[in-house]
Scaffold this motif. Structure first.
Motif, PDB file in Angstrom:
ATOM      1  N   ALA A  98       0.860  -1.185   0.000  1.00  0.00           N
ATOM      2  CA  ALA A  98       0.000   0.000   0.000  1.00  0.00           C
ATOM      3  C   ALA A  98       0.895   1.233   0.000  1.00  0.00           C
ATOM      4  CB  ALA A  98      -0.908  -0.001   1.220  1.00  0.00           C
ATOM      5  N   ILE A  99       0.767   2.020  -1.066  1.00  0.00           N
ATOM      6  CA  ILE A  99       1.586   3.222  -1.223  1.00  0.00           C
ATOM      7  C   ILE A  99       0.668   4.437  -1.110  1.00  0.00           C
ATOM      8  CG2 ILE A  99       3.050   4.541  -2.799  1.00  0.00           C
ATOM      9  CD1 ILE A  99       3.743   1.863  -4.177  1.00  0.00           C
ATOM     10  N   ASP A 100       0.973   5.306  -0.173  1.00  0.00           N
ATOM     11  CA  ASP A 100       0.175   6.513   0.049  1.00  0.00           C
ATOM     12  C   ASP A 100       1.088   7.704  -0.202  1.00  0.00           C
ATOM     13  OD1 ASP A 100      -1.683   8.382   0.908  1.00  0.00           O
ATOM     14  OD2 ASP A 100      -2.103   7.367   2.804  1.00  0.00           O
ATOM     15  N   CYS A 101       0.608   8.676  -0.975  1.00  0.00           N
ATOM     16  CA  CYS A 101       1.431   9.840  -1.322  1.00  0.00           C
ATOM     17  C   CYS A 101       0.622  11.124  -1.176  1.00  0.00           C
ATOM     18  CB  CYS A 101       1.929   9.715  -2.763  1.00  0.00           C
ATOM     19  SG  CYS A 101       3.024  11.056  -3.287  1.00  0.00           S
ATOM     20  N   GLY A 102       1.265  12.147  -0.623  1.00  0.00           N
ATOM     21  CA  GLY A 102       0.654  13.469  -0.561  1.00  0.00           C
ATOM     22  C   GLY A 102       1.598  14.483  -1.184  1.00  0.00           C
ATOM     23  N   ALA A 103       1.042  15.425  -1.959  1.00  0.00           N
ATOM     24  CA  ALA A 103       1.856  16.497  -2.540  1.00  0.00           C
ATOM     25  C   ALA A 103       1.114  17.819  -2.383  1.00  0.00           C
ATOM     26  CB  ALA A 103       2.141  16.223  -4.014  1.00  0.00           C
ATOM     27  N   THR A 104       1.880  18.852  -2.036  1.00  0.00           N
ATOM     28  CA  THR A 104       1.305  20.191  -1.912  1.00  0.00           C
ATOM     29  C   THR A 104       1.821  21.047  -3.056  1.00  0.00           C
ATOM     30  OG1 THR A 104       1.360  19.944   0.494  1.00  0.00           O
ATOM     31  CG2 THR A 104       1.000  22.167  -0.372  1.00  0.00           C
ATOM     32  N   LEU A 105       0.896  21.591  -3.845  1.00  0.00           N
ATOM     33  CA  LEU A 105       1.261  22.436  -4.980  1.00  0.00           C
ATOM     34  C   LEU A 105       0.453  23.718  -4.900  1.00  0.00           C
ATOM     35  CD1 LEU A 105       2.867  22.536  -7.733  1.00  0.00           C
ATOM     36  CD2 LEU A 105       0.743  21.754  -8.806  1.00  0.00           C
TER      37      LEU A 105
END
Ligand code: MG
Ligand code: MG
Length: 270
Positions: A98-105
């Motif tokens: 399980a791969i969880d990713c967050g990005a702020t742009l």
């Protein structure tokens, strides 16, 4: 307080969501036995930064004594969520990741997770992964104005439980926007017609965590990694979505969504 987003803000969120989607597409394509979970994390961080975004999870505290140290949460097999990437965790044939990713742009967060199978696994585990993904879309399909939070949880829970799976209750989905975790909480269980009424302009992350065995979980001493209490495998899928007058817009779509009532019009083209 639940922050309603303007059309311009939702378009910014979609752009942040597409950075996360690109990370997930790359990891899906390169995943193979012998890679470490830190290898995945390095690829993810490079892609996020190349897009001009910031890894949202890195340095996230959540009231713990240690900040989360990585771009991804990578949770293998019996790990449910929040696994910490490591050079010594090597992927092997048959693992589920399980791969969880967050990005702020541009000040807005995209948050999405997928569960990938390394090579081949048993039918029992493959079905757990596929059905957890479907439970996510069943939840998303409820995201029309004037439906309720309980409708989302009920859709997820009733589908997953029909196979005898344990639906995790210790962690849940959430509002998302300028911050990773905003109101409201979005549980993966509930009763139809209960809870807050959904409104156009809300952005939420729906994220079923579904276990082959018990729903109960344990947090390890590293303060982050969550595992199933019975050590049986767990799957996790997540999308950030916006609720529009036309229905749910999937902000973190990888372009491979199943057919459904996903809104594609007005909001996307502002
Ligand atoms: Mg997430
Ligand atoms: Mg989330």
């Amino acid at each position: 307080m639940i922050v309603r987003k303007s059309k311009v803000e939702i378009e910014k969120m979609r752009r942040a969501g597409q950075v996360v989607a690109d990370v997930h597409k790359e990891l899906r394509d390169v995943l193979k036995p012998g890679m470490s979970t830190l290898d995945l994390d390095r690829l993810a961080e490079a892609r996020v930064r190349k897009a001009g975004a910031i890894p949202t999870f890195k340095g996230y505290h959540a009231g713990k004594t240690t900040a989360f140290p990585a771009t991804l949460c990578v949770s293998i097999n019996e790990e449910v969520v929040h696994g910490i990437p490591s050079a010594t965790r090597i992927l092997k044939e048959g693992d589920i990741i399980a791969i969880d990713c967050g990005a702020t742009l541009d000040g807005f967060v995209g948050d999405s997770a997928q569960t990938l199978i390394v090579g081949k696994t048993t039918d029992e585990i493959r079905l757990l992964v596929e059905r957890t993904r479907e439970s996510l879309y069943r939840g998303i399909a409820q995201c029309f104005p004037d439906n309720r939070i309980g409708d989302i949880g009920h859709a997820v829970e009733s589908f997953a439980k029909s196979f005898g799976y344990g639906v995790v209750e210790d962690y849940c989905g959430h509002g998302v926007g300028k911050r990773l975790h905003e109101e409201p909480q979005v549980p993966n269980y509930g009763l139809p017609g209960t809870g807050k009424r959904l409104k156009s302009g809300w952005a939420i992350a729906i994220e079923p965590m579904v276990n082959l065995g018990t729903k109960d979980t344990i947090e390890l001493d590293d303060e982050w990694t969550v595992i199933t209490a019975d050590r049986k495998p767990s799957a996790h899928w997540e999308h950030s979505i916006a609720i529009t007058d036309d229905g749910p817009m999937i902000l973190t779509s990888r372009g491979d969504d199943p057919p459904g009532p996903w809104a594609r019009s007005s909001f996307a083209m502002v």
